[in-house]
Enzyme design. Structure first.
Site, mmCIF file in Angstrom:
data_model
loop_
_atom_site.group_PDB
_atom_site.id
_atom_site.type_symbol
_atom_site.label_atom_id
_atom_site.label_comp_id
_atom_site.label_asym_id
_atom_site.label_seq_id
_atom_site.Cartn_x
_atom_site.Cartn_y
_atom_site.Cartn_z
ATOM 1 N N LYS A 22 -13.075 -9.112 1.414
ATOM 2 C CA LYS A 22 -11.982 -9.684 0.608
ATOM 3 C C LYS A 22 -10.634 -9.513 1.315
ATOM 4 O O LYS A 22 -9.861 -10.471 1.414
ATOM 5 C CB LYS A 22 -11.941 -8.985 -0.755
ATOM 6 C CG LYS A 22 -10.632 -9.158 -1.493
ATOM 7 C CD LYS A 22 -10.578 -8.283 -2.734
ATOM 8 C CE LYS A 22 -9.208 -8.218 -3.347
ATOM 9 N NZ LYS A 22 -8.235 -7.389 -2.588
ATOM 10 N N ASN A 23 -10.350 -8.297 1.772
ATOM 11 C CA ASN A 23 -9.019 -8.049 2.319
ATOM 12 C C ASN A 23 -8.794 -8.737 3.664
ATOM 13 O O ASN A 23 -7.656 -8.907 4.082
ATOM 14 C CB ASN A 23 -8.742 -6.542 2.418
ATOM 15 C CG ASN A 23 -8.477 -5.934 1.045
ATOM 16 O OD1 ASN A 23 -8.316 -6.658 0.058
ATOM 17 N ND2 ASN A 23 -8.450 -4.612 0.966
ATOM 18 N N CYS A 116 -3.211 -5.847 -8.220
ATOM 19 C CA CYS A 116 -3.517 -4.717 -9.091
ATOM 20 C C CYS A 116 -2.264 -3.891 -9.368
ATOM 21 O O CYS A 116 -1.443 -3.674 -8.483
ATOM 22 C CB CYS A 116 -4.544 -3.816 -8.418
ATOM 23 S SG CYS A 116 -6.186 -4.518 -8.406
ATOM 24 N N ARG A 121 4.669 -0.906 -5.811
ATOM 25 C CA ARG A 121 4.109 -1.338 -4.522
ATOM 26 C C ARG A 121 5.201 -2.094 -3.777
ATOM 27 O O ARG A 121 5.239 -3.321 -3.786
ATOM 28 C CB ARG A 121 2.856 -2.188 -4.739
ATOM 29 C CG ARG A 121 1.727 -1.410 -5.359
ATOM 30 C CD ARG A 121 0.503 -2.260 -5.584
ATOM 31 N NE ARG A 121 -0.283 -2.459 -4.376
ATOM 32 C CZ ARG A 121 -1.427 -3.110 -4.349
ATOM 33 N NH1 ARG A 121 -1.911 -3.642 -5.464
ATOM 34 N NH2 ARG A 121 -2.095 -3.271 -3.225
ATOM 35 N N ASP A 304 -9.276 2.525 -1.970
ATOM 36 C CA ASP A 304 -9.998 1.559 -2.808
ATOM 37 C C ASP A 304 -11.329 2.106 -3.316
ATOM 38 O O ASP A 304 -11.929 1.540 -4.234
ATOM 39 C CB ASP A 304 -10.248 0.256 -2.028
ATOM 40 C CG ASP A 304 -8.971 -0.558 -1.879
ATOM 41 O OD1 ASP A 304 -7.968 -0.224 -2.526
ATOM 42 O OD2 ASP A 304 -8.981 -1.540 -1.108
ATOM 43 N N ARG A 396 -12.012 -10.653 -9.155
ATOM 44 C CA ARG A 396 -11.088 -10.835 -8.038
ATOM 45 C C ARG A 396 -11.707 -10.387 -6.724
ATOM 46 O O ARG A 396 -11.318 -10.874 -5.662
ATOM 47 C CB ARG A 396 -9.796 -10.029 -8.262
ATOM 48 C CG ARG A 396 -8.851 -10.648 -9.277
ATOM 49 C CD ARG A 396 -7.484 -9.974 -9.211
ATOM 50 N NE ARG A 396 -7.136 -9.733 -7.829
ATOM 51 C CZ ARG A 396 -6.686 -8.571 -7.342
ATOM 52 N NH1 ARG A 396 -6.494 -7.555 -8.133
ATOM 53 N NH2 ARG A 396 -6.418 -8.435 -6.074
HETATM 54 C C1 UD1 Z 1 -3.967 -3.097 1.232
HETATM 55 C C2 UD1 Z 1 -5.220 -3.547 0.526
HETATM 56 C C3 UD1 Z 1 -5.526 -2.659 -0.671
HETATM 57 C C4 UD1 Z 1 -5.545 -1.195 -0.261
HETATM 58 C C5 UD1 Z 1 -4.285 -0.823 0.521
HETATM 59 C C6 UD1 Z 1 -4.326 0.574 1.112
HETATM 60 C C7 UD1 Z 1 -5.157 -5.935 0.877
HETATM 61 C C8 UD1 Z 1 -4.987 -7.285 0.310
HETATM 62 N N1 UD1 Z 1 -5.001 -4.902 0.050
HETATM 63 O O1 UD1 Z 1 -2.887 -3.247 0.318
HETATM 64 O O2 UD1 Z 1 -6.802 -3.039 -1.167
HETATM 65 O O3 UD1 Z 1 -5.618 -0.404 -1.413
HETATM 66 O O4 UD1 Z 1 -4.107 -1.730 1.630
HETATM 67 O O5 UD1 Z 1 -5.440 0.711 1.952
HETATM 68 O O6 UD1 Z 1 -5.471 -5.772 2.039
HETATM 69 N N2 UD1 Z 1 4.265 0.629 1.138
HETATM 70 C C9 UD1 Z 1 5.651 0.747 1.105
HETATM 71 N N3 UD1 Z 1 6.401 -0.301 1.557
HETATM 72 C C10 UD1 Z 1 5.853 -1.452 2.016
HETATM 73 C C11 UD1 Z 1 4.446 -1.570 2.053
HETATM 74 C C12 UD1 Z 1 3.679 -0.506 1.598
HETATM 75 O O7 UD1 Z 1 6.173 1.761 0.687
HETATM 76 O O8 UD1 Z 1 6.604 -2.372 2.404
HETATM 77 C C13 UD1 Z 1 3.420 1.757 0.664
HETATM 78 C C14 UD1 Z 1 2.553 1.370 -0.532
HETATM 79 O O9 UD1 Z 1 3.249 1.496 -1.743
HETATM 80 C C15 UD1 Z 1 1.396 2.338 -0.382
HETATM 81 C C16 UD1 Z 1 1.246 2.470 1.133
HETATM 82 O O10 UD1 Z 1 2.492 2.060 1.690
HETATM 83 O O11 UD1 Z 1 1.742 3.578 -0.926
HETATM 84 C C17 UD1 Z 1 0.136 1.652 1.728
HETATM 85 O O12 UD1 Z 1 0.259 0.302 1.288
HETATM 86 P P1 UD1 Z 1 -0.308 -0.927 2.118
HETATM 87 O O13 UD1 Z 1 -1.205 -0.444 3.215
HETATM 88 O O14 UD1 Z 1 0.815 -1.807 2.492
HETATM 89 O O15 UD1 Z 1 -1.169 -1.662 1.011
HETATM 90 P P2 UD1 Z 1 -1.408 -3.199 0.847
HETATM 91 O O16 UD1 Z 1 -1.358 -3.861 2.195
HETATM 92 O O17 UD1 Z 1 -0.534 -3.746 -0.217
#
Ligand code: UD1
Length: 435
Positions: A22-23, A116, A121, A304, A396
């Site tokens: 999915k990701n 989610c 986030r 996850d 999803r």
């Molecule tokens: C992706 C995955 C999600 C998984 C997550 C962590 C997808 C579509 N989703 O989400 O399933 O749970 O990785 O493995 O691939 N953060 C910030 N600022 C930012 C971006 C992130 O502070 O600009 C923080 C987030 O709040 C979180 C951490 O960094 O605490 C990791 O987030 P991130 O790896 O970016 O998650 P996603 O890419 O949104």
């Protein structure tokens, strides 16, 4: 509206074919827009996030053919337009439209994403990356407007390891002028998958899978064909489920290396885990030992899988602690597990689990995707019927969940209710989604 019903207490055994990740899928679909020709993506999971992404691309004028487990995307007819909210709000990964369209057209206006609810986030790292590449970024009432006369390669250090920011910067940088270096990049296999697609399109990306990624931008990217890697989170969910119900389940079409942290934790608990070239067999045991689990960016234990792992630990006699270092508030499944009889206390980022209690079937609500699978695992361990509301969250990310569970011997079915009628059925073909 949809509900999932699980009648627990059945012995589960057999093989389950794992779908494409999915990701990866939700990043590869927008990445395809960067090409000046058709891109075919195979091993596509038919999940709701993919259906929504397809609709977004069609809304924007792209030619999209979606058949079985493949999709052909031709972005040449796309008209860049403002996408304020609506569908983009329905999935977190709509933020990849920022990187893809900024890279291709030098401008984009797309609303902030949904996905989610795991607590705050932020997207500050994505924005910081785009700005470093030369884009002006404005948040106009929740619509992110970005514009760059020329995108220029830059050295970007990510303060936090972020999957989304790493991929988004890679997308935009692949069409920028010169070299971009992402430091402290995320190392998830899905990032390697996106880099592989972009390189097949003619991009020049080195180091994906390590914490330093180098992208030499290029003017043109061409169409190509790509096969998505297996979904390590879907696979891990079935592995955890097998251990929880003391079953004997083989997940097929997986890359065992991607699941090392999960296999190691299941072995530590006392389950038998046998890896083959592209499959992993998990054999549950009656007696397990409690463990501590800490989530971390890849190759650490994935956040996850923290939620289904919590359920498994309720079935392990003794005290276990599970700490989520990625999302502080990813514990909304805990209240529901308590309603089923689990003894769990949340303190800060940790859930303290006093395991060994038999769970009972009752009505529960899935608050997000992985909370949903945690409740499915819980339902399977009971001797009664569990009614899970919030099926749309599970749709999803899990292709044909009911069909796959039944193949393992579970008793599971879904009910889709509309205001005028109630229909009982299943999703064994994996294509029936709630509105
Ligand atoms: C992706 C995955 C999600 C998984 C997550 C962590 C997808 C579509 N989703 O989400 O399933 O749970 O990785 O493995 O691939 N953060 C910030 N600022 C930012 C971006 C992130 O502070 O600009 C923080 C987030 O709040 C979180 C951490 O960094 O605490 C990791 O987030 P991130 O790896 O970016 O998650 P996603 O890419 O949104």
């Amino acid at each position: 509206m949809g509900k999932l019903f699980i009648e627990g207490g059945k012995p589960l055994a057999g093989k389950v074919e794992i779908s494409g990740a999915k990701n990866s899928a939700v990043a590869l679909i927008p990445a395809a827009l960067l090409a000046d020709g058709p891109v075919v993506i195979e091993n596509l999971p038919r999940i709701q996030d993919v259906e929504i992404y397809t609709e977004i691309l069609r809304d924007m004028g792209a030619d999209v053919l979606l058949e079985g487990d493949w999709i052909e995307i031709d972005g040449r007819s796309l008209r860049p337009m403002t996408m304020p909210n609506g569908r983009v709000k329905k999935l977190r990964a709509s933020y990849y439209l920022w990187g893809a369209l900024l890279g291709k057209y030098g401008e984009v206006s797309v609303g902030l994403p949904g996905g989610c609810d795991l607590g705050p986030r932020p997207v500050d790292l994505h924005i910081k990356g785009f700005q470093a590449l030369g884009a002006r970024v404005e948040n106009k009432n929740g619509v992110m407007s970005m514009k760059a006369d020329r995108l220029r390669g830059a050295r970007i250090y990510l303060d936090l390891v972020s999957v989304g920011a790493t991929i988004n910067i890679m997308l935009a940088a692949s069409r920028a002028e010169g070299l971009t270096v992402i430091e402290n990049a995320a190392r998830e296999p899905e990032i390697v998958d996106v880099a592989t697609l972009l390189n097949n399109m003619g991009a020049n990306i080195k180091g994906a899978g390590t914490d330093v990624i180098r992208i030499e931008g290029t003017d043109r990217l061409r169409g190509c064909r790509h096969t998505i890697i297996p979904d390590r989170i879907e696979a891990g969910s079935y592995m955890i489920l097998a251990a929880a119900v003391r079953g004997d389940v083989t997940v097929e079409n997986v890359i065992p290396k991607h699941l090392e942290s999960v296999s190691a934790k299941l072995r530590e608990i006392g389950a038998t885990v046998v890896e083959d070239d592209d499959s992993i067999r998990v054999i549950g045991r009656e007696r397990y030992s409690p463990v501590d689990v800490k989530t971390a960016p890849y190759p650490g234990f994935p956040t996850d899988l923290q939620q289904p792992m919590t359920t498994l630990l309720t079935q392990v006699k003794g005290s276990s602690i599970i700490t989520d270092n990625i999302y502080a508030n990813r514990f909304r499944h805990v209240d529901e597990l308590r309603r089923m009889g689990a003894s769990i206390k949340v303190e800060g980022r940790s859930a303290l689990i006093e395991g060994g209690t038999k769970l009972v079937g009752t009505k529960v609500v899935a608050s997000d995707l992985r909370a949903g699978i945690a409740l499915v695992v819980a339902g399977l361990t009971t001797d009664g019927i569990t009614e899970i509301d919030g099926l749309s969250h599970i749709d999803r990310g899990y292709e044909n969940l009911v069909g796959k569970l039944r193949k393992l011997g579970a008793s599971a079915w879904r009910e889709t209710t509309t205001p005028s009628n109630a229909m009982k059925g299943d999703n064994s073909d994996g294509t029936q989604f709630d509105a």
